[in-house]
Structures are given as C-alpha cells and as structure tokens.
Scaffold this active site. Structure first.
Site, PDB file in Angstrom:
ATOM      1  N   SER A 139      40.441  65.121  23.982  1.00  0.00           N
ATOM      2  CA  SER A 139      40.953  65.048  22.550  1.00  0.00           C
ATOM      3  C   SER A 139      40.447  63.816  21.503  1.00  0.00           C
ATOM      4  O   SER A 139      40.183  62.866  22.381  1.00  0.00           O
ATOM      5  CB  SER A 139      42.519  64.631  22.594  1.00  0.00           C
ATOM      6  OG  SER A 139      43.302  64.354  21.487  1.00  0.00           O
ATOM      7  N   TYR A 152      48.637  59.818  26.802  1.00  0.00           N
ATOM      8  CA  TYR A 152      47.914  60.783  26.859  1.00  0.00           C
ATOM      9  C   TYR A 152      46.425  60.486  26.529  1.00  0.00           C
ATOM     10  O   TYR A 152      45.575  60.797  27.086  1.00  0.00           O
ATOM     11  CB  TYR A 152      48.528  61.766  25.828  1.00  0.00           C
ATOM     12  CG  TYR A 152      47.796  62.973  25.604  1.00  0.00           C
ATOM     13  CD1 TYR A 152      47.610  64.037  26.244  1.00  0.00           C
ATOM     14  CD2 TYR A 152      46.900  63.173  24.479  1.00  0.00           C
ATOM     15  CE1 TYR A 152      46.831  65.119  26.165  1.00  0.00           C
ATOM     16  CE2 TYR A 152      46.271  64.176  24.148  1.00  0.00           C
ATOM     17  CZ  TYR A 152      46.406  65.239  24.982  1.00  0.00           C
ATOM     18  OH  TYR A 152      45.372  66.491  24.630  1.00  0.00           O
TER      19      TYR A 152
END
Lengths: 248, 441
Positions: A139, A152
C-alpha cells in the site's frame, strides 16, 4: 495459458485479478479461508473462461508449512507456475491499535508475520523454476508513517522491504518479484472510509497493473494507479514541520 | 463483515434528488442475511447500478444494499443457452462472456450498465419488444431473500404470484439475489440497420406497422424541437441480426464526462441546434449499414456519466405508454404541448410495443406506443409541463414508466397500474423506496 496461484482469492483485488487471467483461459488455484466463498469465486472464473479454478482452503496465519502447501498447490497446476499473487491483508483499526496491543499485533500478524513465510516459500519455488513472478500487494501507506494508519503502514513497509530483498535475490534467476503499492481502492476493506473522487480506483483497474507487473520483469515496485508514484514522491518529501500540521 | 455506512453520494440517473442513505455493499451472498437481520426500524432497498432515472432506486434517510459486488456468474450453459448469475452482474459484463459463444439476452434496454437484478426489477423492454416481449419473459428462475420468509426460489410458469410481483416489482418484494435467464442464439454481433427519415408522426406509425413483420428491432428518434409543419419529424431505425459469424463483443468505452457541467450548458438553444444538426446528418447519412450491437442498442453508453451534462439540477425523463387506439393522436398532442411550452427535450425516442403480455404485475410494457423524453430540471416550469403531459396521457388511457419517474402523482400511478393493490400485498414488510412512499401511501 498461464498457471497462477492466488493467495487471498477472496479479496476484491485478488478476485478482480483472477478474472483477468480467467478470460485468457488460465489455470488457477484460489487460496483462502472460506471454502464456500472460494467455490462461488471459482464457478464464476470457470464461466469467465478459466481452464481450471481449484478452491484451496487455508488459514495463512495458522499454516505450519507454507512451502509444502505451495508445492501441493503448484502440483495442481500441472506445469510451471507463472505467477504467485499475494493479496491477503487487513486494514485494522488504527485508533483501537493505539489502546489495545492485541489489535496492533493482529495488524502486524496478518499483514507482515503471516505473509513472510509465504513470500519466502514462493521465492524458493520460483527460484527453482528459474521463471515466474511473485507479486505482493502492499500500500502507499507503507511510504510514510501517517497518524491515521501507521500500524498498518509499518506492517506493509516491512513486507515491502522483504519483497524488495526477494526481488534482489531473484534478479539473476529468471524469476522476479514485485511490490504493488496500491492507492485508494474501492473494496470492502475501505467501505467505512469516505469514498469517491478522482483518487479512488476500482479493483479492476488495479488488477490490470498487477497482471502487467507479473508479466513484465524489471520493475520491482509498481504504484497503482500510476499517479500515486508522484503523489507519494511529494508526500515523502514534505518536511516534517509542514507534514505534522496535516491530519493525513 | 460489511456494514451500513452513511453517505450522500448515491444518486439516481436523473440526479434531481440528493438524499442521505446508509449503504452496505456486501461482497458475498452469505452476508445478505445479516444485513436483513439488523434490528432497526429503518427500511431497506437493494439497488444495482442506479440507472433508474427518478426515485425508485432511492431510499432517503433509510438503507440501501448496493448489489454491484455480487456480480458472479454461477453457471453458464453455452450449449443450451442458459445462464445463472448473481443479481449484481452488469448486462455489459454478461454480454462480453456470452456474445463470443453465440448468445444474447432475449432483450436489452438502452444501456448495458444495468444489473440483471435491475433489469428484472424494472421488467425492461427493448427495441425487439414486438417480437421478444419484456425482459421478464426470458427469466426462468430467480432467488429472493425476504425479511419475513428467508430465501425463496421462484420459477416462471409455476403461476407464483410472488414471481409475478417481483418481475417489474421495483425491488420491493425482497432482495433479488440470483437470476436464471434463457438466452437467444445469434450468429453475429452485427446488425443490418436501415434508417428512414420521416416527416410526421403518422408516417412513424405506418413505418412501425409495416416493419413489425420484417424486422426484429425497431425504434425511432424524434426531433422534438422541430416546429410547425415539421413537428414530429424523425428517423426510423429498423434492424435484423446478421449471420456472418463475427462474434466480437463490445469494448468498454474510454470517454467520460468527468465533472458536472454548468447547468446552463444544455439549454434549449443548444438542444435545438443539436437536434437540428442530428436530423440533417442522419437524413443525409447512409440509409443502410452494418452496425455492431453496442452502438445500435447502447448509443449513449459511448460516453459514461453523460447525465452530468445536465449539471447540478439534473434532469427528468418522462416516458409514457399509450394504447394503440389512442396512440397517434396522443403522441401528436404531447409534441404540440412540448412545442408550445418552449422547453426542449434533448433526446426523444418513440417506439411501438407489441401485444405480448409482460409477466409482471407492475410491468410497464404492453401493446401501444411509448415516447421517452429528457427535460433539464428547471424547477417549477418543468414540473408544470410534465403535469400537462400527464393530463394528455391520462386522457388517452396511458401510463408512465416507474423506472424513469421521479414525480408522477400517486393517483396517476394507481390509475395506470390497477394491479398495484394486489402487488402491495407482496411487498416485503421491511422494504421501501422514495418512489413507493410517494405513490402508495
């Protein structure tokens, strides 16, 4: 005809990527936890042209022998594996993770700890074959720690360094590895966020870049959609005294 | 687990009404039960790609279930021509799978960006209505998930009232979860299309009558901006499938209107100029041509989000159906009324529908002529014009199409659909929509 192993076939991006391969009569192994859902995805892929779509029930985090499991999956494809695609992951709850170490550990486990042995097993398999691609979905959150999702982001950043190392290791083997840095994608994982606008991409758009990355060696990091490369170039280089004034 | 998230971005195609709704977008069918079971007294509505123009796909202040992630094929029998799929599958996606294998759906509407559930819930009709009947006629089975009865599988030909209520039932009888369709064989993805210019509405009816036997697909574009003796001029199109074996499916379009245009863009001067230009181009263009199914059936899909051209206020589509005996006079009167108002319909489509009975209680299609008109939303004057058009349609014993409607008075709906009371008995007690609250309360 491609032979593809999809780790996390129930993710929206994973399924969208599998559809692209299905349209070209690929043979697929679909790995995930929920067998009923895998069967639904598999029937769809067959109707969309896949030569085979084998459901494979596995709990990625709990699996004691990813290397052996991957070998067995590969055996079902009846030939060399063209791509091993890793999609599993979870966004988690950043605010909760700051209060509850259990949530923080869960985010790290799903996105990093569980993925490491699968990536290493895939690297070994592809290295032996001297061909094929490992494509791991990460990501843009991995590019700079931001207050809204840095646990995350940290897990995905760790995963990115691992895959970067694998790409280096495989560089002269004939196989290759790619980290996909996805921007905002309209999936169930992001359903709770405010969505819409030009930055949000459909899973099918991201899937096209993933497939292209699997087929084309030489670019170990791919931003998708492409403009995120430039957005993140800016985000990474904004000085902290400015960055810390934002709520990104 | 997918939950409901409040948002105000889900609009119907006409973009007139802007409402806040809690939306859930489940990715797997097994999540639907949980969404139905949430204890709450707000109502629910399952929706597809939001191509209904008015408020039949809105549930303001309440809950929506976005079905578009449930877009999987379940089984495709390419020998027998039967397909079973989740209700969120888009028609365009289905056609890309089945056209290369020599199949097509029994009929298609004017856009391929609609889900199978949406086509069924609006019992849409197409250019081949005089041959194939409405979309519901090709539905063999459907699965419905209701808040009070759970999962129900229904088949055509069983005489089930719930089946008849669900076809054309505007999504009010429960969640349509999957659909099984009978397909039609094709030997080409291309059609032999003929264009004939006509100068008056009466010529349209003559052409439609003489083409019904010889051509599978017929439709006409009307220049609703023409005046006086040119009133009702248009281009009649009729077509048959070719059999040259070229089964190439459509490609996805690249053109898009990225932002809302200023609302003044589509004013009556621009609309008149476009319609006049289109008339001259079409009249002098080739009369007969080989044409792919995509530009023939879905001409507007070439530009995605074309509805943004109407700007912030959005637009109304007005689609009526008048019975055969009154059709010619009523259509002419509608055009005179529009001409007198000075409003211009940007796109006007006229078609005769065949005598085959549509299978749904609230199905729109039945024998007669249907005229579809697009009007930019200019507030009160637009609504007043539509009210005057209502009077003409009512006088002629006609009715309006709920899929296109965002404003018809309740008594107009009730008069047009006398079966609505029997239909109401089949509405899922937890389901509702803005449209339903407007016409049935």
């Amino acid at each position: 005809m491609s032979r593809v192993i999809v780790l996390g076939a129930l993710s929206a991006i994973g399924e969208a990527t599998a559809r692209l391969y299905a349209a070209d009569s690929a043979r697929l192994v679909l790995a995930g936890r929920n067998i009923e859902r895998l069967e639904q995805v598999g029937s769809d892929l067959i109707a969309r042209g896949a030569a085979a779509a084998r459901s494979w029930q596995v709990d990625f985090a709990a699996c004691a022998d990813p290397a052996g499991e991957l070998e067995r999956m590969a055996a079902h494809l009846e030939g060399p594996v063209d791509a091993i695609l890793l999609f599993f992951g979870a966004l988690g709850d950043q605010a909760l993770a700051e209060r509850d170490p259990g949530e923080a550990a869960r985010i790290i486990d799903v996105n990093f700890t569980a993925a490491v042995p699968w990536c290493l097993a895939a690297a070994a398999l592809l290295e032996r074959q001297k061909a094929g691609a490992l494509v791991v979905v990460s990501s843009v959150a991995a590019d700079r720690g931001r207050q809204s999702n840095y646990v995350y982001g940290a897990a995905k950043a760790g995963l990115g360094v691992l895959v970067e190392g694998i790409a280096h290791r495989l560089a002269r083997s004939g196989a290759h590895a790619v980290t996909i840095k996805a921007g905002f994608v309209d999936t169930p994982m992001t359903a709770h966020l405010k969505r819409g606008g030009p930055l949000w991409a459909k899973p099918a758009t991201v899937a096209r870049d993933i497939r292209a990355a699997a087929e084309r060696p030489g670019r170990p990091i791919v931003y998708t959609p492409w403009f995120w490369r430039f957005i993140m170039l800016v985000v990474r280089n904004v000085p902290a005294f400015v960055f810390h004034k934002t709520r990104l | 687990m997918t939950g409901f998230v409040g948002q105000d971005q889900f609009l119907s195609w006409g973009r007139v009404e802007r409402v806040h709704q809690d939306v859930a977008a489940p990715a797997f069918r097994d999540e639907l039960k949980g969404l139905l079971a949430q204890p709450d007294n707000r109502s629910l509505l399952a929706v597809g790609l939001g191509r209904s123009y008015g408020d039949s796909c809105l549930n303001g202040g309440q809950r929506l279930i976005d079905m578009t992630r449930l877009d999987r094929l379940i089984a495709l029998d390419s020998t027998g021509g039967i397909v079973q799929a989740e209700a969120g599958l888009a028609l365009g996606d289905l056609l890309r799978r089945i056209v290369p294998k020599g199949w097509f759906t029994t009929t298609v509407p004017g856009t391929r960006h609609a889900t199978l559930g949406g086509l069924l819930a609006n019992d849409v009709h197409g250019k081949n209505n005089h041959r194939a009947g409405s979309f519901g006629r090709g539905v063999r089975r459907l699965s419905l998930l209701r808040s009070d009865q759970g999962q129900i599988d229904l088949a055509s030909g069983e005489g089930s009232d719930l089946f008849a209520a669900t076809i054309g039932g505007l999504g009010l009888t429960g969640i349509i979860t999957s659909v099984e369709l009978e397909l039609t064989p094709i030997r080409s993805a291309w059609l032999d299309v003929e264009r004939i210019a006509f100068g008056h509405v009466r010529d349209f009816f003559r052409l439609a009558a003489e083409s019904a036997g010889s051509h599978e697909h017929t439709v006409a574009w009307i220049d609703c901006t023409a005046r006086g003796s040119e009133l009702g001029r248009g281009i009649f199109q009729r077509a048959n499938w070719l059999d040259d074996g070229d089964l190439v499916p459509h490609a996805e379009s690249a053109l898009s209107v990225p932002f809302e245009a200023p609302s003044a863009l589509l004013n009556s001067v621009v609309i008149r100029a476009f319609n006049g230009l289109y008339w001259r181009l079409q009249k002098s263009g080739r009369a007969r041509q080989r044409m792919h199914y995509a530009p023939f059936f879905f001409p507007l899909d070439k530009v995605s989000h074309w509805n943004r051209l109407y700007g912030r206020p959005g637009f109304y589509q007005y689609q009526c159906l008048v019975p055969p005996s009154a059709a010619e006079a009523a259509i002419e009167e509608l055009m005179r009324e529009i001409e007198a108002s000075g409003a211009a319909s940007a796109l006007s489509v006229l078609k005769t529908l065949g005598p085959s009975r549509s299978p749904g209680m609230l199905s729109f299609a039945r024998e007669g002529a249907t005229l579809a008109l697009d009007f930019a939303n200019r507030g009160a004057p637009t609504l007043a014009l539509l009210g005057r058009l209502d009077d003409i349609v009512r006088q002629a014993g006609g009715r309006l199409y709920p899929a296109k409607d965002g404003r018809m008075p309740a008594d107009m709906f009730r008069a047009g659909y006398p079966e609505w009371t029997s239909f109401a008995a089949h509405v899922d007690p937890r389901f509702s929509s803005n449209f339903w609250r407007r016409v049935a309360r």
